[in-house]
Design an enzyme around this catalytic site. Structure first.
Site, short mmCIF file in Angstrom:
data_model
loop_
_atom_site.label_atom_id
_atom_site.label_comp_id
_atom_site.label_asym_id
_atom_site.label_seq_id
_atom_site.Cartn_x
_atom_site.Cartn_y
_atom_site.Cartn_z
N GLU A 136 -19.48 -13.75 -4.73
CA GLU A 136 -20.04 -14.85 -3.96
C GLU A 136 -18.97 -15.88 -3.60
OE1 GLU A 136 -22.98 -12.59 -6.01
OE2 GLU A 136 -21.26 -13.69 -6.85
N HIS A 190 0.82 -1.21 0.00
CA HIS A 190 0.00 0.00 0.00
C HIS A 190 0.86 1.26 0.00
CE1 HIS A 190 -3.56 -2.32 0.47
NE2 HIS A 190 -3.40 -2.62 1.74
N GLY A 217 -18.46 -5.37 -1.37
CA GLY A 217 -18.05 -5.41 -2.76
C GLY A 217 -18.87 -4.56 -3.70
#
Length: 314
Positions: free
Chosen positions: A239, A118, A272
């Site tokens: 999912e 990051h 999401g």
């Protein structure tokens, strides 16, 4: 969480012409000599680096890249935690502040290495911009990233006891380093046409993951069959990612030592959504965030639409 300002030994002046002395760079405190260790570390020519702001689709992209680099070996991916297959450069030091062991997860990784970070461009290894190893960058709307970061922070303990409103207001106070996410992305956006950089957005991945996979295959000189593509799309669906124990940072959660860790648990792959922040934040918070983000965008001579590649969305 405390941070300290870092001034690296050198800057990527060969990549971006700017007054780097004015660029504020931060690392988690106590930083010790770890930023210098990163600056000096060896980068291998076949490395692939995935760079993002936190909670910007990093895990999603990591899993995709690992599979492309390993011939779509889904069985291997499902048998080992992603953090072990593709280490987070800063993680070990942030967790243990032990410089002797901090870089071992990356150094001991067999090639081709897939490394997550990051860190902003100027705090990454100098050899990265000297050797120009492959870099994949993913940006996400900061408001969505901050909301997602709040829930992850509750799980690992740092945000336990804070409401989302309190956390988000803290993100927008004064010189909070979370606003540096715009500079973080803008620098890589400037490099998006370099042959060693692939720049995309969480939003684009959500809309057309197949196109992103096809572009990454070209970028990495990899091929996938239609059967592999269909399995990739299923494996990388929200999912499937949400129920996959190897992509929900379970290994990392077992390593967290914060006294409030796991008192309240949210799934790492939680929502999401694109623009999910609209369901979580007040109108006043959104307007305030937009003003501060716009100020940073203007100083970097870029728009949010450009950083999110919205002109490229179909």
């Amino acid at each position: 969480m405390q941070y300290e300002r870092i001034n690296p030994k050198s800057y990527p002046v060969n990549l971006i012409d700017k007054n780097w002395t004015e660029r504020k760079l931060y690392f988690r405190s106590p930083a010790k000599s770890f930023p210098e260790m990163i600056h000096n570390m060896e980068v291998l020519e076949d490395d692939v680096w995935v760079i993002t702001n936190p909670k910007s689709g990093t895990t999603w992209m990591q899993e995709l890249l690992w599979l492309l680099l390993n011939d779509c070996n889904f069985e291997a991916a499902l048998s080992k935690h992603l953090e072990l297959r593709s280490p987070f450069l800063e993680y070990d030091f942030v967790m243990h502040t032990d410089e002797q062991r901090a870089l071992k997860p990356v150094q001991e990784l067999p090639s081709p290495r897939l490394i997550k970070s990051h860190l902003p461009l100027a705090l990454l290894p100098a050899q990265l911009w000297q050797k120009k190893a492959k870099v994949v960058y993913v940006f996400r709307n900061p408001k969505d990233a901050w909301v997602s970061g709040y829930y992850h922070g509750v799980t690992i303990g740092f945000n336990y006891g804070l409401t989302l409103e309190q956390f988000f207001n803290g993100c927008l106070d004064g010189e909070n380093i979370k606003l540096e996410s715009i500079e973080h992305a803008a620098e890589f956006y400037q490099l998006r046409n370099e042959p060693w950089v692939y720049y995309t957005s969480f939003e684009r991945m959500k809309l057309d993951l197949r196109a992103v996979i096809e572009e990454l295959c070209q970028f990495l000189d990899k091929t996938v069959t239609e059967q592999q593509m269909e399995r990739l799309l299923k494996h990388l669906s929200f999912e499937e990612m949400k129920k996959n124990p190897t992509t929900n940072h379970n290994w990392e959660l077992a390593d967290v030592k914060h006294e409030n860790a796991l008192k309240t648990v949210y799934n790492f792959v939680r929502s999401g959504k694109v623009n999910g922040y609209k369901d979580e934040l007040t109108t006043e918070q959104i307007e305030r965030a937009d003003r501060l983000i716009e100020k940073r965008l203007q100083s970097n001579k870029v728009t949010l639409k450009e950083l999110l590649l919205l002109d490229h969305l179909r």
